[in-house]
Scaffold this active site. Sequence first.
Site, PDB file in Angstrom:
ATOM      1  N   GLU A 234       0.110 -32.506  83.702  1.00 62.87           N
ATOM      2  CA  GLU A 234       1.285 -32.020  84.647  1.00 62.87           C
ATOM      3  C   GLU A 234       1.566 -32.999  85.740  1.00 62.87           C
ATOM      4  O   GLU A 234       2.090 -32.673  86.722  1.00 62.87           O
ATOM      5  CB  GLU A 234       1.022 -30.358  85.315  1.00 62.87           C
ATOM      6  CG  GLU A 234       0.809 -29.578  84.257  1.00 62.87           C
ATOM      7  CD  GLU A 234       0.475 -28.280  84.846  1.00 62.87           C
ATOM      8  OE1 GLU A 234       1.088 -27.457  84.479  1.00 62.87           O
ATOM      9  OE2 GLU A 234      -0.640 -28.187  85.655  1.00 62.87           O
TER      10      GLU A 234
HETATM   11  C1  ACM Z   1      -3.477 -27.468  82.519  1.00 60.18           C
HETATM   12  O1  ACM Z   1      -3.546 -26.226  82.106  1.00 60.18           O
HETATM   13  N1  ACM Z   1      -2.622 -28.162  83.386  1.00 60.18           N
HETATM   14  C2  ACM Z   1      -4.448 -28.370  81.918  1.00 60.18           C
END
Ligand code: ACM
Length: 560
Positions: A361
Amino acid sequence: MLIKKAGTVRRRLTGRGFPHLGTRVLGVAVVAALGPLVTGFAGPVAVQAAPSAATTATTARVIPAPVSMQTVPGQPFTLARDTKIVVGSRSRDVDGVAAFLAGLARPSTGYPLPVVRGPGDPGHAISLRLAALPSLGTEGYRLDVTRDGVRLEAPTAAGLFHGVQTLRQLLPYRVESRGVQPGPWTVPGVHITDYPRFGWRGAMLDVSRHFFTVQETKRYIDEISMYKINVLHLHLSDDQGWRIAIKSRPRLATYGGSTEVGGGPGGYYTQAQYKDIVGYAAQHFITVVPEIDTPGHTNAALASYAELNCDGKAPPLYTGTDVGFSSLCVDKDITYKFLDDVIGELAKLTPGSYIHIGGDEAHSTPLADYVTFIDRVQPIVHAHGKNMIGWNEIAQANVRPGPATLAQNWSLADGTKPVDDPLATAAVQKGVQLVTSPANHAYLDMQYDKNTPYGQNWAGYVNVQKSYQWDPATLFTGVTERNIRGVEAPIWSETLTSIHEVEYMAFPRLAGIAEIGWSPQHGRSWDEYRTRLAAQGPRWTVMGVNFYHSPEISWERPAA
Ligand code: ACM
């Protein structure tokens, strides 16, 4: 405490409209055998020992299901006041396993259960022996229980430890009590041959969003080791908190670790405390994999050291639950000096071969920068003698093939048929194996249903059945068993403030993920599994584990 709820947090692929799929019906029916029964390689089968008074008939219901289990009716072994635990040749690790067994069974039985060293089978004993049994690999074991004694053999101490965890589940649930209980302490006659399907069977604990103390983390180790989990992945840094003391950058912990989601006091592990956790995990044959999440999820670090920011200005600490807003400065050399210092100190604290660099992310890091960043971080990990694991986004970079790299896949999966997953495909095309953590099956912080008081639901509700019904080797098109290193069940702590709340989300689901990692896939059946899971209820109750009494399971209850 204010917690921003689901929808604003990790949510990759939500809204893509994965269909809600019906129940997968698997092949094997429940077998309730009154006679001997061999499961061969065929995986889990429920077995009832000789029918008898409730006091004597401990049924052989083990999680994870052993590869092969044959029950021998009329051959139960009963622990007695004079039972000894016998170990063979001198080995500190085997002595540790014997001490673990004694420490488990002494308080509840009230028996002395001395650990003695001796050759051969002394009769009416529990013997733990290293034996050359190469077909069992590095974690397998053989367990034979007859009227005359318990014989546990394995090529390694790890195998003996896993065998002890099986023996524990064959003992009456009252063995979990820390006070003396009435016997009899009967173990059904069985011949078990067992070894894992995958070498990586992980649980991840997010100690960043909320901090968990050394005692809480050790408690989690106690609980996950019951199910033969062998990796504890600690998510040690995120926007909301940095949780490991780094001597060359003290403000990371003292300032970056000084709060958590909701504004509480946070906390961090000193290096001595962290070593204590690592050592405790090792006694349970669990390797700790530390994660420093980069280049995103780094607000705590950016707040602690202004020079890490591209504009040289430190942002304030963050106690909300948004994701994707922070990034290390990819163009600054100091970023890599910083990571070299951090990874260097972490590597020294890590007996295992992997360091997790996060990589998920990174929405504030342009893709080209992201690739540059991962390409520069990987050699730093290697320079400190470790291999790199990252969340599956790292497959976009020029990652090294072979054991040098693992990609932890957290994409949503279908559960009934393979789906296309570009990141999984990219990883395997680069020769990188996957650790599978499909968020809509394996994320333990997902709510069971709309009434679950904690957790999130951005990957959907995940009831016990859904968490159990998936196969790592058929998640993604073009990804087969040989591309899979293993399985991991992460638990994110945006909404979880104590180990009590962690337990509610982890149990019962963690037991099922552990089985997916250990037991053969062939013949797996939800209906059969439910009967074995039901038998864990009294154990968890006696242990004080705050498990969710899911209505999907006909839980057994401790005797009044
Ligand atoms: C995640 O759940 N951002 C690895």
